[in-house]
Write a protein that holds these residues in place. Structure first.
Motif, PDB file in Angstrom:
ATOM      1  N   THR A   1       0.737  -1.754  -0.268  1.00  0.00           N
ATOM      2  CA  THR A   1       0.090  -0.738  -0.221  1.00  0.00           C
ATOM      3  C   THR A   1       0.551   1.613  -0.024  1.00  0.00           C
ATOM      4  O   THR A   1       1.852   0.953  -0.160  1.00  0.00           O
ATOM      5  N   GLN A   2      -0.151   2.519  -0.218  1.00  0.00           N
ATOM      6  CA  GLN A   2       0.774   3.667   0.256  1.00  0.00           C
ATOM      7  C   GLN A   2       0.710   3.635   1.377  1.00  0.00           C
ATOM      8  O   GLN A   2       1.067   5.686   1.835  1.00  0.00           O
ATOM      9  N   LYS A   3       0.104   3.287   2.018  1.00  0.00           N
ATOM     10  CA  LYS A   3      -0.703   4.047   3.571  1.00  0.00           C
ATOM     11  C   LYS A   3       0.299   4.156   4.717  1.00  0.00           C
ATOM     12  O   LYS A   3       1.456   3.117   4.316  1.00  0.00           O
TER      13      LYS A   3
ATOM     14  N   HIS B   1       2.248   9.674  -4.365  1.00  0.00           N
ATOM     15  CA  HIS B   1       1.362   9.123  -2.994  1.00  0.00           C
ATOM     16  C   HIS B   1       1.311  10.018  -3.655  1.00  0.00           C
ATOM     17  O   HIS B   1       1.022  10.906  -4.400  1.00  0.00           O
TER      18      HIS B   1
END
Length: 580
Positions: free
Chosen positions: A410-412, A447
């Motif tokens: 993810t990009q979290k 992002h």
């Protein structure tokens, strides 16, 4: 009123950004949070240092010193020579050299004329050299005379116009230059218009009177280094002038105390970002002296320090292992060392403690500082603070380098102390992989914060202080004595042997090198497992795989264990091996 609100918003934004940068508290008073970087080329940054420090030592080679003013003249002359033989802006020039003055002069001259330096390992096999030349579309190559026989065999399969031959003895003191031919096996080379000596190339500079200096911008392509990428296959990493200049500026500030006139033992090879960026360019835009070591000899390491008295050491764990095994009786010979940087591979706690004790027992006030980096970010991106270390820590980010730990896939952003993929943003992040859009997209991702982040494929976490900790690698890559070894390439070579059905290469523990490759081999049904066949496979692999990448051992098996989904169980292979 509008301007006041804008300023207020800017201050609030800065406070929010600083909330995600707790490492600032570990910087101390001498390290700024942000830096100004050279706006031009790699060569221009070096030239600025020549203007400031013309009479300072730039390099030392086998005891012979060269000052900045002289080195700059050598670079300018060679730049003119390159223009004379037809080098144009944007051309790729391969440098297949160890740490020698000729290699350094060529590197900066290539940049001065607007060409791109393609840096490769001088111990590469014939097939690897051919691959690198064709991958980069190189038109010229600089190599050592002892390497030339390999180049000669494959040069017709490339687009190379001229081969330039250097000698280890070039730029040596006269007395060593006379003795060297009697101590080394030098091949008989037939020189012609397409194969010329470095010395002859230098002579062309006097014949060129036109402009030699190209206007290079900071974002222009400047250097190609090679990395495993996300898949472990060798990838060309395209780096800009800014990438290298930013790295050098950051490193010089981060290794406080550092000043013009200081010296470093340049042992890490220049085909590696650690060697070229951290151990050469950082120093040469800062007025420092690089002590060039073309071939590392573990038994001579302590003697080199005693002889040259460098203030800085930079290397991989195996180098420091050699240091503590030095048979130097003096208890003060390390008094000169004020900084010792270790990168390229994981430094275990036991070795770190032994090195720190050895430094202290032999007069140095330095403690070993661990760094972390990757070719895709030019080299180093973080380093542990001076006199501050926590087990497993790989450092705090360099100025203007942003770290984000994200949940896998993810990009979290992950929570503090939570494992995730290490992502990096900053001025040293590469431009792209060479001619590989798909692989580039896998690692350079935009992002939601509007920034492009490099997904490293490495797993780690950041604590509340901003100290980064490394856990493991997502990508398959073996690091042996600081060198990256790509199992997929070795597997392809082994499986091209007519007797081999399949194989898998994994890293197994090694007491000195950290890891070494081991090959599990399954033979085809109509081949018997004999000593002659095993020897034949081993010799076959040696023809296409670099010496440092060769399997440390082979195990011939009936089958290779697979996972439930049918993939090779790489994590299980070699898991039962103890340290070699």
């Amino acid at each position: 009123m509008y301007n006041v609100l804008q300023k207020l918003e800017s201050i609030i934004k800065q406070f929010k950004e600083d909330d995600n940068k707790p490492w600032y508290n570990l910087y101390g008073n001498n390290i700024p949070h942000t830096l100004e970087y050279p706006k031009g080329s790699i060569y221009e940054a070096f030239n600025d240092a020549c203007t400031k420090y013309p009479l300072y030592k730039a390099y030392t080679y086998f005891g012979k010193n060269c000052r900045y003013i002289k080195l700059n003249k050598q670079i300018i002359n060679l730049a003119k020579s390159l223009k004379y033989i037809g080098v144009k802006k944007g051309d790729r020039i391969t440098i297949c050299m160890p740490n020698t003055p000729d290699a350094i002069i060529m590197f900066y001259a290539v940049n001065a004329v607007g060409a791109i330096a393609n840096m490769i390992h001088p111990l590469s096999s014939e097939k690897e050299i051919e691959f690198y030349l064709n991958k980069s579309n190189s038109k010229f190559i600089l190599c050592l005379d002892i390497i030339y026989p390999k180049v000669e065999k494959i040069i017709e399969n490339t687009k190379v116009k001229k081969v330039i031959i250097s000698k280890i003895s070039n730029k040596m003191p006269i007395y060593l230059k006379v003795v060297y031919p009697f101590t080394a096996k030098v091949p008989n080379i037939k020189y012609n218009d397409n194969t010329i000596s470095f010395t002859k190339l230098e002579s062309f500079g006097k014949k060129y009177n036109d402009n030699y200096l190209e206007n290079m911008k900071k974002y222009d392509d400047a250097v190609i280094l090679y990395s495993g990428g996300t898949t472990g296959d060798a990838k060309g990493v395209v780096l800009s002038n800014l990438n290298f200049n930013a790295l050098a500026t950051q490193c010089f500030k981060m290794v406080d105390p550092a000043k013009a006139g200081d010296s470093i033992l340049t042992i890490m090879p220049i085909f590696h970002g650690f060697g070229l960026g951290v151990s050469v360019h950082t120093e040469l835009i800062s007025g420092m002296n690089i002590i060039l070591i073309p071939k590392f000899n573990s038994k001579e390491f302590g003697k080199l320090i005693k002889k040259y008295k460098p203030k800085f050491l930079a290397g991989v764990p195996t180098m420091y292992e050699a240091l503590i095994n030095s048979n130097i009786k003096s208890k003060t010979y390390l008094k000169c060392v004020c900084n010792a940087i270790c990168g390229g591979d994981t430094l275990n706690e036991a070795l770190r403690n032994r090195v720190d004790n050895y430094l202290k027992e032999h007069g140095s006030k330095a403690n070993i500082r661990v760094g972390y980096g990757l070719t895709e970010a030019t080299a180093a991106v973080c380093v542990t603070p001076r006199y501050y270390f926590k087990e497993g820590g790989i450092g705090i980010p360099l100025p203007d380098i942003n770290f984000k730990i994200v949940k896998i896939g993810t990009q979290k952003r992950a929570k503090t102390n939570e494992d995730g993929e290490i992502c990096i943003n900053g001025p040293t992040v590469m431009k792209r992989y060479l001619d590989d859009i798909e692989e580039t997209k896998k690692v350079l991702k935009l992002h939601s914060d509007g920034k492009v982040w490099l997904h490293t494929g490495d797993i780690g976490y950041m604590n509340e202080e901003g100290l980064v900790f490394f856990k493991s690698r997502l990508k398959r890559m073996i690091i042996s004595s600081g060198y990256n070894i790509y199992p997929q390439y070795i597997e392809k070579v082994i499986m091209s042997h007519p007797a081999v059905e399949t194989c898998a290469v994994v890293g197994i523990p090694h007491e000195y090198k950290g890891q070494v490759p081991k090959a599990y081999v399954v033979l085809r049904e109509n081949f018997d497992d004999t000593k002659n066949l095993r020897d034949d496979i081993s010799e076959y692999v040696k023809k296409s795989v670099s010496k440092y990448s060769l399997p440390y051992e082979y195990e011939f098996v009936k089958e290779i264990e697979k996972t439930k989904v049918g993939k090779i169980a790489f994590t299980k292979l070699g898991a039962n091996h103890g340290t070699k």
